[in-house]
Design a protein around this motif. Structure first.
Motif, PDB file in Angstrom:
ATOM      1  N   GLY A   1       0.666  -1.270   0.182  1.00  0.00           N
ATOM      2  CA  GLY A   1      -0.020  -0.035  -0.116  1.00  0.00           C
ATOM      3  C   GLY A   1       0.902   0.972  -0.023  1.00  0.00           C
ATOM      4  O   GLY A   1       2.117   1.266   0.141  1.00  0.00           O
TER       5      GLY A   1
ATOM      6  N   SER B   1      -4.202   5.801  -6.853  1.00  0.00           N
ATOM      7  CA  SER B   1      -4.495   4.851  -6.049  1.00  0.00           C
ATOM      8  C   SER B   1      -5.346   3.948  -6.453  1.00  0.00           C
ATOM      9  O   SER B   1      -5.152   2.571  -6.389  1.00  0.00           O
ATOM     10  CB  SER B   1      -5.407   5.540  -4.654  1.00  0.00           C
ATOM     11  OG  SER B   1      -4.720   6.490  -3.870  1.00  0.00           O
ATOM     12  N   LYS B   2      -6.225   4.123  -7.352  1.00  0.00           N
ATOM     13  CA  LYS B   2      -6.852   3.101  -8.241  1.00  0.00           C
ATOM     14  C   LYS B   2      -6.220   2.481  -9.142  1.00  0.00           C
ATOM     15  O   LYS B   2      -6.202   1.184  -9.480  1.00  0.00           O
ATOM     16  CB  LYS B   2      -8.227   3.587  -9.051  1.00  0.00           C
ATOM     17  CG  LYS B   2      -9.160   2.713  -9.807  1.00  0.00           C
ATOM     18  CD  LYS B   2      -9.591   1.695  -8.572  1.00  0.00           C
ATOM     19  CE  LYS B   2     -10.695   0.892  -9.618  1.00  0.00           C
ATOM     20  NZ  LYS B   2     -10.868  -0.334  -8.952  1.00  0.00           N
TER      21      LYS B   2
ATOM     22  N   PHE C   1      -4.081   0.074  -7.160  1.00  0.00           N
ATOM     23  CA  PHE C   1      -5.069  -1.176  -6.686  1.00  0.00           C
ATOM     24  C   PHE C   1      -5.329  -2.271  -7.908  1.00  0.00           C
ATOM     25  O   PHE C   1      -5.115  -3.457  -7.808  1.00  0.00           O
ATOM     26  CB  PHE C   1      -6.318  -0.451  -6.164  1.00  0.00           C
ATOM     27  CG  PHE C   1      -7.316  -1.384  -5.746  1.00  0.00           C
ATOM     28  CD1 PHE C   1      -7.275  -1.894  -4.374  1.00  0.00           C
ATOM     29  CD2 PHE C   1      -8.281  -1.649  -6.387  1.00  0.00           C
ATOM     30  CE1 PHE C   1      -8.343  -2.588  -3.937  1.00  0.00           C
ATOM     31  CE2 PHE C   1      -9.416  -2.498  -6.063  1.00  0.00           C
ATOM     32  CZ  PHE C   1      -9.303  -3.036  -4.637  1.00  0.00           C
TER      33      PHE C   1
ATOM     34  N   PRO D   1      -6.179  -6.669  -5.236  1.00  0.00           N
ATOM     35  CA  PRO D   1      -6.988  -5.971  -3.946  1.00  0.00           C
ATOM     36  C   PRO D   1      -6.284  -5.951  -2.781  1.00  0.00           C
ATOM     37  O   PRO D   1      -6.768  -5.179  -1.549  1.00  0.00           O
ATOM     38  CB  PRO D   1      -7.924  -6.998  -4.038  1.00  0.00           C
ATOM     39  CG  PRO D   1      -7.519  -8.267  -4.359  1.00  0.00           C
ATOM     40  CD  PRO D   1      -6.563  -7.660  -5.572  1.00  0.00           C
ATOM     41  N   ASN D   2      -5.101  -6.579  -2.711  1.00  0.00           N
ATOM     42  CA  ASN D   2      -4.529  -6.248  -1.250  1.00  0.00           C
ATOM     43  C   ASN D   2      -3.424  -4.847  -1.180  1.00  0.00           C
ATOM     44  O   ASN D   2      -2.915  -4.569  -0.280  1.00  0.00           O
ATOM     45  CB  ASN D   2      -3.316  -7.522  -0.886  1.00  0.00           C
ATOM     46  CG  ASN D   2      -4.210  -8.686  -0.727  1.00  0.00           C
ATOM     47  OD1 ASN D   2      -5.370  -8.329   0.060  1.00  0.00           O
ATOM     48  ND2 ASN D   2      -3.819  -9.897  -1.230  1.00  0.00           N
TER      49      ASN D   2
ATOM     50  N   ARG E   1      -3.663  -1.301  -1.197  1.00  0.00           N
ATOM     51  CA  ARG E   1      -4.565  -0.124  -0.372  1.00  0.00           C
ATOM     52  C   ARG E   1      -3.952   1.002  -0.160  1.00  0.00           C
ATOM     53  O   ARG E   1      -2.646   1.294  -0.096  1.00  0.00           O
ATOM     54  CB  ARG E   1      -5.118  -0.828   0.737  1.00  0.00           C
ATOM     55  CG  ARG E   1      -5.795  -2.244   0.653  1.00  0.00           C
ATOM     56  CD  ARG E   1      -7.024  -2.170  -0.082  1.00  0.00           C
ATOM     57  NE  ARG E   1      -8.013  -1.452   0.756  1.00  0.00           N
ATOM     58  CZ  ARG E   1      -9.165  -1.868   0.416  1.00  0.00           C
ATOM     59  NH1 ARG E   1      -9.586  -2.779  -0.526  1.00  0.00           N
ATOM     60  NH2 ARG E   1     -10.224  -1.093   1.026  1.00  0.00           N
ATOM     61  N   SER E   2      -4.507   1.930  -0.133  1.00  0.00           N
ATOM     62  CA  SER E   2      -3.913   3.483   0.151  1.00  0.00           C
ATOM     63  C   SER E   2      -4.678   4.147   1.356  1.00  0.00           C
ATOM     64  O   SER E   2      -5.782   3.902   1.522  1.00  0.00           O
ATOM     65  CB  SER E   2      -4.428   4.348  -1.205  1.00  0.00           C
ATOM     66  OG  SER E   2      -3.768   4.078  -2.246  1.00  0.00           O
TER      67      SER E   2
ATOM     68  N   GLN F   1     -11.645   6.893  -1.465  1.00  0.00           N
ATOM     69  CA  GLN F   1     -12.891   6.008  -1.153  1.00  0.00           C
ATOM     70  C   GLN F   1     -13.852   5.548  -2.119  1.00  0.00           C
ATOM     71  O   GLN F   1     -14.354   4.382  -2.345  1.00  0.00           O
ATOM     72  CB  GLN F   1     -13.387   6.669   0.060  1.00  0.00           C
ATOM     73  CG  GLN F   1     -14.642   5.944   0.681  1.00  0.00           C
ATOM     74  CD  GLN F   1     -15.208   6.797   2.037  1.00  0.00           C
ATOM     75  OE1 GLN F   1     -14.410   6.627   2.962  1.00  0.00           O
ATOM     76  NE2 GLN F   1     -15.981   7.631   1.609  1.00  0.00           N
TER      77      GLN F   1
ATOM     78  N   CYS G   1     -10.487   1.826  -2.720  1.00  0.00           N
ATOM     79  CA  CYS G   1      -9.215   1.352  -2.178  1.00  0.00           C
ATOM     80  C   CYS G   1      -8.668   2.387  -1.093  1.00  0.00           C
ATOM     81  O   CYS G   1      -7.578   2.371  -0.707  1.00  0.00           O
ATOM     82  CB  CYS G   1      -8.130   1.428  -3.455  1.00  0.00           C
ATOM     83  SG  CYS G   1      -8.233   2.823  -4.494  1.00  0.00           S
TER      84      CYS G   1
ATOM     85  N   SER H   1      -7.873   2.199   2.627  1.00  0.00           N
ATOM     86  CA  SER H   1      -7.859   1.101   3.797  1.00  0.00           C
ATOM     87  C   SER H   1      -7.781   2.084   5.169  1.00  0.00           C
ATOM     88  O   SER H   1      -8.234   1.769   6.194  1.00  0.00           O
ATOM     89  CB  SER H   1      -6.526   0.497   3.801  1.00  0.00           C
ATOM     90  OG  SER H   1      -5.130   1.575   3.810  1.00  0.00           O
TER      91      SER H   1
END
Length: 185
Positions: free
Chosen positions: A29, A47-48, A51, A56-57, A59-60, A84, A88, A90
């Motif tokens: 992340g 961020s996306k 991701f 999916p692991n 994250r930001s 958000q 993504c 976290s």
């Protein structure tokens, strides 16, 4: 911090890949701790893209540098909302140190007000956490203040994540055990 360029989404993603390759590590992340104004939409897009690229692991998180000017806070809230929105985010946390007001009698009311603002502005409760640093003096939190802040925010607002900066400081082990007793495993 140093200015970074978030205007080139693909270039930023390539730079993160280069850093991981150069260091021989796989990051899970990125913590956006930008201490100057930046483009929240591009931070969300970067961020996306990370991701999507790393899975999916990856994250930001967004870190707000404590009690700063309102414009900076609103910019960071917008960063969190953009991340958000893209699924993504976290963690969204305020750095609760380096501000003389933490030594004032009304410190908890200020803390709660900041977190209520994050919720009111749309940051998901599941993402909210508190960033703490244990240390002496009015600009840091004692272990007792860490306990009180986490216990009360969890009970009153449902905040259930914690982070510790500078884990080599005295009190780290006791802090970790206390947070575990408050938040669970």
């Amino acid at each position: 911090g140093y200015p970074i360029n978030v205007s080139d989404v693909a270039g930023f993603v390539a730079d993160v890949k280069w850093i991981m390759d150069d260091l021989g590590v796989q990051l899970d992340g990125l913590d956006w701790d930008i201490e100057h104004n930046s483009d929240p939409q591009n931070i969300g897009l970067i961020s996306k893209a990370l991701f999507d690229h790393y899975g999916p692991n990856f994250r930001s998180a967004v870190t707000i540098g404590g009690i700063s000017n309102d414009y900076d806070k609103q910019n960071r809230i917008q960063q969190g909302l953009q991340i958000q929105l893209r699924g993504c985010l976290s963690r969204f946390a305020m750095q609760c140190y380096d501000w003389d007001g933490w030594g004032s009698p009304g410190w908890y009311s200020i803390l709660k007000g900041e977190y209520q603002r994050y919720l009111n502005d749309g940051i998901a409760l599941d993402a909210l956490g508190i960033g703490m640093m244990v240390g002496p003096g009015a600009t840091y939190w004692t272990l007792e203040k860490c306990h009180q802040g986490m216990t009360q925010l969890k009970a009153e607002l449902g905040v259930h994540k914690a982070a510790l900066w500078e884990a080599a400081r005295d009190g780290t082990t006791a802090w970790g055990a206390d947070m575990k007793s408050i938040l669970g495993a």
